[in-house]
Write a protein that holds these residues in place. Structure first.
Motif, short mmCIF file in Angstrom:
data_model
loop_
_atom_site.label_atom_id
_atom_site.label_comp_id
_atom_site.label_asym_id
_atom_site.label_seq_id
_atom_site.Cartn_x
_atom_site.Cartn_y
_atom_site.Cartn_z
N GLN A 78 0.82 -1.21 0.00
CA GLN A 78 0.00 0.00 0.00
C GLN A 78 0.86 1.26 0.00
OE1 GLN A 78 -3.40 0.09 -0.47
NE2 GLN A 78 -2.90 2.24 -0.82
N SER A 81 2.11 1.76 -3.48
CA SER A 81 1.03 2.26 -4.34
C SER A 81 0.83 3.75 -4.13
CB SER A 81 -0.28 1.52 -4.04
OG SER A 81 -0.17 0.17 -4.42
N ASP A 82 0.85 4.18 -2.87
CA ASP A 82 0.69 5.60 -2.56
C ASP A 82 1.83 6.42 -3.13
OD1 ASP A 82 -1.65 5.09 -1.22
OD2 ASP A 82 -0.78 5.18 0.79
N LEU A 85 1.44 6.82 -6.82
CA LEU A 85 0.34 7.75 -7.12
C LEU A 85 0.75 9.21 -6.93
CD1 LEU A 85 -3.08 6.45 -5.74
CD2 LEU A 85 -2.64 7.44 -7.99
N HIS A 86 1.54 9.48 -5.89
CA HIS A 86 1.81 10.86 -5.50
C HIS A 86 3.19 11.37 -5.89
CE1 HIS A 86 -1.91 11.27 -3.24
NE2 HIS A 86 -1.71 10.06 -2.78
N PHE A 109 -9.92 10.88 -12.89
CA PHE A 109 -9.85 9.52 -12.35
C PHE A 109 -8.57 9.33 -11.53
CE2 PHE A 109 -8.49 5.04 -12.96
CZ PHE A 109 -9.50 4.42 -12.25
N VAL A 110 -7.44 9.82 -12.08
CA VAL A 110 -6.16 9.71 -11.38
C VAL A 110 -6.17 10.55 -10.10
CG1 VAL A 110 -3.69 10.22 -11.55
CG2 VAL A 110 -4.88 9.23 -13.49
N LYS A 112 -8.77 11.33 -8.31
CA LYS A 112 -9.63 10.67 -7.32
C LYS A 112 -8.87 9.55 -6.62
CE LYS A 112 -14.21 8.54 -6.81
NZ LYS A 112 -15.42 8.08 -7.50
N GLN A 113 -8.11 8.78 -7.40
CA GLN A 113 -7.30 7.71 -6.80
C GLN A 113 -6.32 8.28 -5.79
OE1 GLN A 113 -5.79 5.80 -10.46
NE2 GLN A 113 -6.65 3.91 -9.64
N GLY A 114 -5.81 9.48 -6.09
CA GLY A 114 -4.84 10.11 -5.20
C GLY A 114 -5.47 10.87 -4.05
N ASN A 161 -1.16 14.54 -10.28
CA ASN A 161 -0.96 14.52 -8.82
C ASN A 161 0.35 15.19 -8.41
OD1 ASN A 161 -3.42 13.30 -8.38
ND2 ASN A 161 -2.59 11.23 -8.41
#
Length: 225
Positions: A78, A81-82, A85-86, A109-110, A112-114, A161
């Motif tokens: 996790q 993944s974070d 994303l960031h 969409f990206v 929102k995931q972030g 992001n």
């Protein structure tokens, strides 16, 4: 000038028919904010492995990867993944857009995931689309876009992001010369304007004048010629 990504003593090997095959051998590279570095090398030299390790998609056999001073090695799934994303923005050879999402929706969409606030995300998406000359295409589906437009959407999505590092894998491979130059010019411009580090794996010698450094992957290490 701070280094936004550092690969230290990276070795990556695997077993192949009872033999140990070394793909990367004590590789070292640092990329500073504002810098675009091109990585070249023949097929099979380990460029994809290098980019996967830099992008926290693959853990090396040994060595460390630091993104904004933070190690990515040994992190839980996790956490990785974070971080992807960031902190990391990916631009691939084919734009890899989601076919059923319109251009602006790809970016939202990206975001929102972030975990970005919806109002902030809408504002940032529109700002990026304007910057990359895509405002008039924001309601278009990927199938309606040209190859150059798709890659510009991919750049906008990678920037959404506000990552520290941009990683581009053959971003000009499916584009003609002028569109390819435009795409790399945009990547270099974003790195400089926003203080990001950018690494681009490429075979395209036409775009090398736009890069700050050109490194060659030889015998598992990066060297300047």
């Amino acid at each position: 000038m701070r280094h936004r990504i550092v690969l230290q003593n990276i070795t990556h090997s695997f077993e192949d028919g009872g033999m140990r095959r070394v793909v990367l051998d004590n590789l070292n590279v640092s990329v500073a904010e504002g810098e675009l570095v091109a990585v070249m090398g023949p097929s099979g030299s380990g460029k994809s492995t290098f980019l996967s390790i830099a992008g926290a998609l693959l853990e090396p056999t040994s060595g460390d990867v630091l993104v904004d001073g933070q190690s990515v090695i040994g992190k839980a799934h996790q956490e990785l993944s974070d971080m992807r994303l960031h902190k990391l923005g990916f631009i691939f050879q084919s734009a890899n857009l989601i076919p059923y999402l319109k251009v602006e929706e790809q970016l939202l969409f990206v975001a929102k995931q972030g975990g970005m606030d919806k109002k902030q995300a809408t504002g940032r998406a529109r700002e990026l689309l304007q910057k990359l000359g895509l405002t008039h295409r924001r309601s278009a589906y990927p199938e309606k876009l040209s190859g150059g437009e798709r890659q510009r959407v991919a750049i906008a999505r990678a920037l959404m992001n506000d990552p520290a590092v941009l990683l581009a894998d053959e971003p000009t491979a499916s584009l003609d010369a002028s569109r390819g130059m435009d795409v790399v010019r945009m990547i270099a411009g974003e790195a400089k304007e926003q203080g990001k580090a950018a690494i681009m794996v490429t075979h395209d010698e036409r775009v090398l004048p736009l890069c700050d450094r050109v490194l060659y992957l030889e015998e598992g290490r990066l060297v300047e010629h």
